[in-house]
Scaffold this motif. Sequence first.
Motif, PDB file in Angstrom:
ATOM      1  N   PRO A   1     -32.553  20.652 -34.889  1.00  0.00           N
ATOM      2  CA  PRO A   1     -32.891  22.028 -33.908  1.00  0.00           C
ATOM      3  C   PRO A   1     -31.593  22.692 -33.529  1.00  0.00           C
ATOM      4  O   PRO A   1     -31.596  24.004 -33.829  1.00  0.00           O
ATOM      5  CB  PRO A   1     -33.722  21.501 -32.871  1.00  0.00           C
ATOM      6  CG  PRO A   1     -34.271  20.383 -33.230  1.00  0.00           C
ATOM      7  CD  PRO A   1     -33.230  19.628 -34.252  1.00  0.00           C
ATOM      8  N   HIS A   2     -30.602  22.063 -33.286  1.00  0.00           N
ATOM      9  CA  HIS A   2     -29.452  22.639 -32.720  1.00  0.00           C
ATOM     10  C   HIS A   2     -28.443  23.291 -33.863  1.00  0.00           C
ATOM     11  O   HIS A   2     -28.045  24.260 -33.913  1.00  0.00           O
ATOM     12  CB  HIS A   2     -28.381  21.437 -32.070  1.00  0.00           C
ATOM     13  CG  HIS A   2     -28.931  21.005 -30.813  1.00  0.00           C
ATOM     14  ND1 HIS A   2     -28.939  19.750 -30.454  1.00  0.00           N
ATOM     15  CD2 HIS A   2     -29.749  21.719 -29.853  1.00  0.00           C
ATOM     16  CE1 HIS A   2     -29.372  19.577 -29.033  1.00  0.00           C
ATOM     17  NE2 HIS A   2     -29.851  21.046 -28.848  1.00  0.00           N
TER      18      HIS A   2
ATOM     19  N   PRO B   1     -28.496  23.840 -24.347  1.00  0.00           N
ATOM     20  CA  PRO B   1     -28.971  22.492 -23.770  1.00  0.00           C
ATOM     21  C   PRO B   1     -28.883  21.411 -24.863  1.00  0.00           C
ATOM     22  O   PRO B   1     -29.573  21.697 -25.930  1.00  0.00           O
ATOM     23  CB  PRO B   1     -30.101  22.699 -23.006  1.00  0.00           C
ATOM     24  CG  PRO B   1     -30.127  24.387 -22.866  1.00  0.00           C
ATOM     25  CD  PRO B   1     -29.428  25.035 -24.165  1.00  0.00           C
ATOM     26  N   GLY B   2     -28.330  20.107 -24.481  1.00  0.00           N
ATOM     27  CA  GLY B   2     -28.568  19.128 -25.416  1.00  0.00           C
ATOM     28  C   GLY B   2     -27.676  19.093 -26.694  1.00  0.00           C
ATOM     29  O   GLY B   2     -27.550  18.108 -27.266  1.00  0.00           O
ATOM     30  N   ALA B   3     -26.923  20.205 -26.912  1.00  0.00           N
ATOM     31  CA  ALA B   3     -26.052  20.150 -28.248  1.00  0.00           C
ATOM     32  C   ALA B   3     -24.905  19.570 -27.951  1.00  0.00           C
ATOM     33  O   ALA B   3     -24.214  19.647 -27.131  1.00  0.00           O
ATOM     34  CB  ALA B   3     -25.763  21.691 -28.623  1.00  0.00           C
ATOM     35  N   ASP B   4     -24.509  18.926 -29.179  1.00  0.00           N
ATOM     36  CA  ASP B   4     -23.103  17.943 -28.914  1.00  0.00           C
ATOM     37  C   ASP B   4     -22.105  18.916 -29.949  1.00  0.00           C
ATOM     38  O   ASP B   4     -22.285  20.071 -30.293  1.00  0.00           O
ATOM     39  CB  ASP B   4     -23.380  16.770 -29.766  1.00  0.00           C
ATOM     40  CG  ASP B   4     -23.576  16.675 -31.280  1.00  0.00           C
ATOM     41  OD1 ASP B   4     -23.653  17.781 -31.581  1.00  0.00           O
ATOM     42  OD2 ASP B   4     -24.313  15.573 -31.571  1.00  0.00           O
TER      43      ASP B   4
ATOM     44  N   GLU C   1     -23.771  19.068 -24.109  1.00  0.00           N
ATOM     45  CA  GLU C   1     -23.463  17.253 -24.578  1.00  0.00           C
ATOM     46  C   GLU C   1     -22.004  17.534 -25.253  1.00  0.00           C
ATOM     47  O   GLU C   1     -21.501  16.423 -25.749  1.00  0.00           O
ATOM     48  CB  GLU C   1     -24.411  16.834 -25.247  1.00  0.00           C
ATOM     49  CG  GLU C   1     -25.696  16.647 -24.382  1.00  0.00           C
ATOM     50  CD  GLU C   1     -25.575  16.070 -23.065  1.00  0.00           C
ATOM     51  OE1 GLU C   1     -24.842  15.264 -22.914  1.00  0.00           O
ATOM     52  OE2 GLU C   1     -26.095  16.823 -22.297  1.00  0.00           O
ATOM     53  N   ASP C   2     -21.285  18.496 -25.524  1.00  0.00           N
ATOM     54  CA  ASP C   2     -19.839  18.487 -26.094  1.00  0.00           C
ATOM     55  C   ASP C   2     -19.009  17.610 -25.138  1.00  0.00           C
ATOM     56  O   ASP C   2     -18.909  17.931 -24.097  1.00  0.00           O
ATOM     57  CB  ASP C   2     -19.550  20.014 -26.278  1.00  0.00           C
ATOM     58  CG  ASP C   2     -18.360  20.151 -27.191  1.00  0.00           C
ATOM     59  OD1 ASP C   2     -17.639  19.119 -27.327  1.00  0.00           O
ATOM     60  OD2 ASP C   2     -18.416  21.219 -28.078  1.00  0.00           O
ATOM     61  N   PHE C   3     -18.245  16.778 -26.063  1.00  0.00           N
ATOM     62  CA  PHE C   3     -17.164  16.230 -25.153  1.00  0.00           C
ATOM     63  C   PHE C   3     -16.135  17.174 -24.559  1.00  0.00           C
ATOM     64  O   PHE C   3     -15.293  16.775 -23.624  1.00  0.00           O
ATOM     65  CB  PHE C   3     -16.497  14.988 -26.028  1.00  0.00           C
ATOM     66  CG  PHE C   3     -15.790  15.545 -27.250  1.00  0.00           C
ATOM     67  CD1 PHE C   3     -14.619  16.091 -27.179  1.00  0.00           C
ATOM     68  CD2 PHE C   3     -16.262  15.345 -28.351  1.00  0.00           C
ATOM     69  CE1 PHE C   3     -13.726  16.400 -28.086  1.00  0.00           C
ATOM     70  CE2 PHE C   3     -15.776  15.914 -29.709  1.00  0.00           C
ATOM     71  CZ  PHE C   3     -14.463  16.488 -29.502  1.00  0.00           C
TER      72      PHE C   3
END
Length: 264
Positions: free
Chosen positions: A239-240, A229-232, A204-206
């Motif tokens: 959790p990240h 998965p799911g980390a920005d 989910e990083d830009f």
Amino acid sequence: MTIVPFSTPVEGLTLRGSLSLPGDGTGRYPAVALFHGFGGNRTEGARLFVSLARALNDAGFAVLAWDRAGHGESDGEFFDTHVTQDVRHAHAVLAALAARPEIDPDGIHLVGLSLGSVIAAAVAAGSPVPIPALVMWSTAAVFVDDIASGQIQGRSLDTLDTVGYFDFMGQRMGPAMVRDARDFDPYAAAAGYRGPTLLLHGTEDFVPVRYAERYLEVLGPEATLEVVPGADHGWMTVPHRDHVIARTVQHLLAHRSPRSGGAR
């Protein structure tokens, strides 16, 4: 942990930071230097680098977090900041760190976030100080392509011509960053480093993951990429954050200098 102020003169500026040492600070330790993101500072968002430093201290590392020129408490203006200067300054900072009696000069590892990871990789490639391992979080090599297209994070750079600066999170960015980006190749700058490198990048990083993948091509077989998965971009969930810190400590412990650590 023991925290002591750190400062060093570089090109007429004083760069300031914090050096955290395990326990009472009376040992000689392998070190980790932390490179913050563009427009940030040495603690990073929601104290991310504070949490990382504490985990690294617990693992036996000394940790230097410092503010680059024009950031945080260091001298200079954000208006004048650019990557080539940051790389040059970082070499001086690492030399000052290596000269300290608490530090094993053969064990200085680098960790960078966002643009800080781009700078850290370039520093690792050209460092006269041994860099046993490198960790790159959310690597933001995209900045070169963004600036070439006339924007940063989807916002036009036209205000550099109309009002004389670009408003980056309430800070005046000047034309030096743009001029420098036109001649700066992040991958060529990093290509000389062949040590163990861990890249961590969220889905989910830009910043698209392809910018991290490209580093695998230039850093060679000792570089690995983990896509989370799911980390920005800023690792802004518990959790990240726990994961990226744990993986970083694990990687650096696996590659610490065998002569490092222990009380004097």
